[in-house]
Scaffold this motif. Structure first.
Motif, PDB file in Angstrom:
ATOM      1  N   ARG A  95      -6.610   2.777  -5.924  1.00 50.68           N
ATOM      2  CA  ARG A  95      -5.496   3.279  -6.737  1.00 50.68           C
ATOM      3  C   ARG A  95      -5.203   2.383  -7.926  1.00 50.68           C
ATOM      4  N   HIS A  96      -5.453   1.080  -7.780  1.00 52.82           N
ATOM      5  CA  HIS A  96      -5.176   0.129  -8.856  1.00 52.82           C
ATOM      6  C   HIS A  96      -6.384  -0.110  -9.761  1.00 52.82           C
ATOM      7  N   THR A  99       0.814  -1.216   0.000  1.00 53.20           N
ATOM      8  CA  THR A  99       0.000   0.000   0.000  1.00 53.20           C
ATOM      9  C   THR A  99       0.847   1.266   0.000  1.00 53.20           C
ATOM     10  N   GLU A 100       2.140   1.123   0.188  1.00 50.16           N
ATOM     11  CA  GLU A 100       3.063   2.258   0.248  1.00 50.16           C
ATOM     12  C   GLU A 100       2.618   3.270   1.310  1.00 50.16           C
ATOM     13  N   ASP A 101       2.091   2.734   2.386  1.00 52.17           N
ATOM     14  CA  ASP A 101       1.616   3.541   3.507  1.00 52.17           C
ATOM     15  C   ASP A 101       2.217   2.960   4.777  1.00 52.17           C
ATOM     16  N   PRO A 102       3.458   3.372   5.091  1.00 57.48           N
ATOM     17  CA  PRO A 102       4.132   2.741   6.228  1.00 57.48           C
ATOM     18  C   PRO A 102       3.436   3.028   7.555  1.00 57.48           C
ATOM     19  N   GLY A 103       3.401   1.993   8.355  1.00 59.48           N
ATOM     20  CA  GLY A 103       2.843   2.100   9.698  1.00 59.48           C
ATOM     21  C   GLY A 103       3.944   1.797  10.688  1.00 59.48           C
ATOM     22  N   LYS A 161      -6.239   0.723   4.497  1.00 54.48           N
ATOM     23  CA  LYS A 161      -5.097   0.760   3.578  1.00 54.48           C
ATOM     24  C   LYS A 161      -5.353  -0.094   2.342  1.00 54.48           C
ATOM     25  N   LEU A 162      -5.903  -1.291   2.546  1.00 60.02           N
ATOM     26  CA  LEU A 162      -6.166  -2.186   1.412  1.00 60.02           C
ATOM     27  C   LEU A 162      -7.262  -1.624   0.506  1.00 60.02           C
ATOM     28  N   GLU A 203      -5.760 -11.299  -0.199  1.00 62.60           N
ATOM     29  CA  GLU A 203      -5.583 -10.042  -0.932  1.00 62.60           C
ATOM     30  C   GLU A 203      -4.114  -9.834  -1.306  1.00 62.60           C
ATOM     31  N   LEU A 204      -3.210 -10.141  -0.381  1.00 61.91           N
ATOM     32  CA  LEU A 204      -1.775  -9.995  -0.661  1.00 61.91           C
ATOM     33  C   LEU A 204      -1.324 -10.938  -1.769  1.00 61.91           C
TER      34      LEU A 204
END
Length: 115
Positions: free
Chosen positions: A76-77, A37-41, A69-70, A107-108
Motif C-alpha cells: 500500500r505504501h 497496518t490498519e488491520d485490527p486483530g 499484514k506487513l 519494520e515498525l
C-alpha cells in the motif's frame, strides 16, 4: 503512536529478564502492527494469552498473519513487499520467535514519523 525501540536492546532485555520483556515486546509489537497496518486483530494481550494457552500453536499462526499484514502494508505504501509471512512462519516453527520480533520491530521503526 509507534515508538522507536532499539532491536539489540530489546533482545538483550529479553535475555536478561528470562523472557518477561519478550512477552511485553510481543504485546506492544502486535498492537503497533495492528495500528500501522490498519488491520485490527485480537490485540497483543489476547494474542499472548492464546499463544500461551495453545502451547505456542497460535504463535505460529500469529507470525504468519503478522507477516501478511506487513507485506500488505508495504504494498500500500509503494514499497516492494517481501515474503514476511513465510519467513516469520519458518522462524517460529524453529523456535526463533525473538528473531521474528526483531524483524517486526525493525519494520515498525521505519513507520515512526519522528525518525
Amino acid at each position: 503512536m509507534i515508538m522507536k525501540r532499539s532491536v539489540p536492546m530489546c533482545v538483550l532485555l529479553s535475555i536478561v529478564t528470562c523472557g518477561i520483556y519478550l512477552m511485553y515486546w510481543f504485546v506492544v509489537a502486535t498492537n503497533e502492527v495492528d495500528a500501522v497496518t490498519e488491520d485490527p486483530g485480537p490485540g497483543g494481550g489476547m494474542s499472548l494469552l492464546l499463544t500461551i494457552l495453545t502451547c505456542g500453536i497460535y504463535g505460529v499462526y500469529w507470525a504468519w498473519k503478522t507477516g501478511d499484514k506487513l507485506d500488505a502494508s508495504r504494498a500500500r505504501h509503494g514499497v516492494v513487499p517481501g515474503s514476511f509471512a513465510i519467513l516469520f512462519l519458518v522462524l517460529n516453527l524453529f523456535g526463533l520467535s525473538v528473531v521474528t520480533l526483531a524483524i517486526i520491530q525493525n519494520e515498525l521503526n521505519r513507520y515512526n514519523p519522528n525518525l
